[in-house]
Design an enzyme around this catalytic site. Structure first.
Site: not given
Length: 308
Positions: A120, A260, A287
């Site tokens: 991320s 995601d 995610h």
């Protein structure tokens, strides 16, 4: 894991504008001194959470003899907190965390040979680090990270539109009123999370610990991101690494999930512009594919890191 060496420590990190001494907390799972595989340094997401939800990657030390380095980026977790810098976009700059990473690599003595895993926000940071072409970076993994924050924002907004209409209406109401701390709004955030952050019915304690840290000190998250995943109004709003992706000269692995919050179009620039790149999508994950499809994740990541 019982026979694997685990070392925790702190390294001083000089930040003159902080106004006080700073330190970076780290944990190494595996033996850096007598390693047979290059170490993997992990960059957690947020920005503003902690390393804890990545700890499952410790198993690479056993399965593939890869020493794994975890750390809490400054402002988070067990590293130095600076709540007095809340909203200070000059202080909380990308360079701060790039310098911190370099400082840790040198402290651990691995700056000439290491792999990097960024998830991320951590993948965004990792991509920027790689674009600077550090000589010791031999492998790069970018997991669920937008190459341009405008795509990330568009992805989140698109996903919000897939939620039930009453949830959308509630989100819109509180966004307009800026009442983001309201329980009604936070309940909607959880609905979003369950669809597009982590689809596990029971979230692991390591993930819950990250949210506990975030609640204790949201300085970094609120300054860079904003009040929620789908409302990026902080200093990251104009962030992009796309113009520099062609400079990444190390072998790169891209990872994301079918559900995601960082959809495929957010990852596509990495695939398009990084010269040596592979992309793997996890069909049952959102995610946090490393938690949602752990066994396959280790096969993919371990194979990439040990292949010469």
């Amino acid at each position: 894991m019982s026979n694997v060496q685990v070392v925790e420590g702190e390294v001083a990190f000089e930040v003159p504008s902080a106004g006080k001494p700073c330190k970076t907390w780290y944990k190494v799972v595996g033996d850096l001194a007598n390693r047979t595989q290059r170490p993997l340094v992990t960059l957690h997401g947020g920005p503003g959470i902690t390393h804890d939800y990545l700890l499952v990657l410790s198993a690479l030390a056993t399965s593939h003899s890869i020493p794994v380095v975890f750390y809490d980026q400054i402002g988070n977790g067990l590293s130095t907190h600076l709540p007095e810098k809340n909203g200070d976009t000059t202080f909380w700059s990308e360079k701060l965390w790039l310098d911190e990473l370099d400082n840790l690599l040198v402290h651990l003595g691995i700056q000439d040979d290491y792999a990097l895993f960024g998830h991320s926000w951590g993948g965004m940071l990792g991509a920027r680090h790689a674009a600077l072409q550090p000589k010791g970076l031999k492998r790069l993994i970018i997991a669920s990270s937008p190459a341009d924050i405008k795509d990330g924002i568009a992805s989140m907004q698109d996903l919000v539109k897939r939620l039930p209409q009453e949830v959308q209406d509630t989100i819109r109401k509180h966004d307009e009123a800026r009442t983001w701390e309201d329980k009604e709004y936070q309940d909607c955030v959880q609905i979003f999370y369950k669809q597009f952050l982590c689809r596990l019915e029971q979230w692991p304690d390591t993930l819950m610990k990250c949210f506990e840290w975030l609640e204790k000190d949201p300085t970094v998250y609120h300054t860079l991101n904003g009040p929620s995943e789908f409302n990026t109004i902080g200093s990251l709003r104009g962030w992009t690494v796309v113009p520099d992706l062609h400079k990444i000269n190390t072998s790169t692995l891209l990872l994301n999930g079918r559900f995601d919050e960082v959809q495929d179009f957010c990852m596509a620039p990495y695939f398009r512009y990084i010269p040596k790149v592979k992309w793997v999508n996890f069909a049952k994950s959102a995610h946090l594919a490393h938690l949602e499809e752990t066994e396959r994740y280790f096969e993919v990541v371990g194979g990439f890191l040990t292949y010469e």
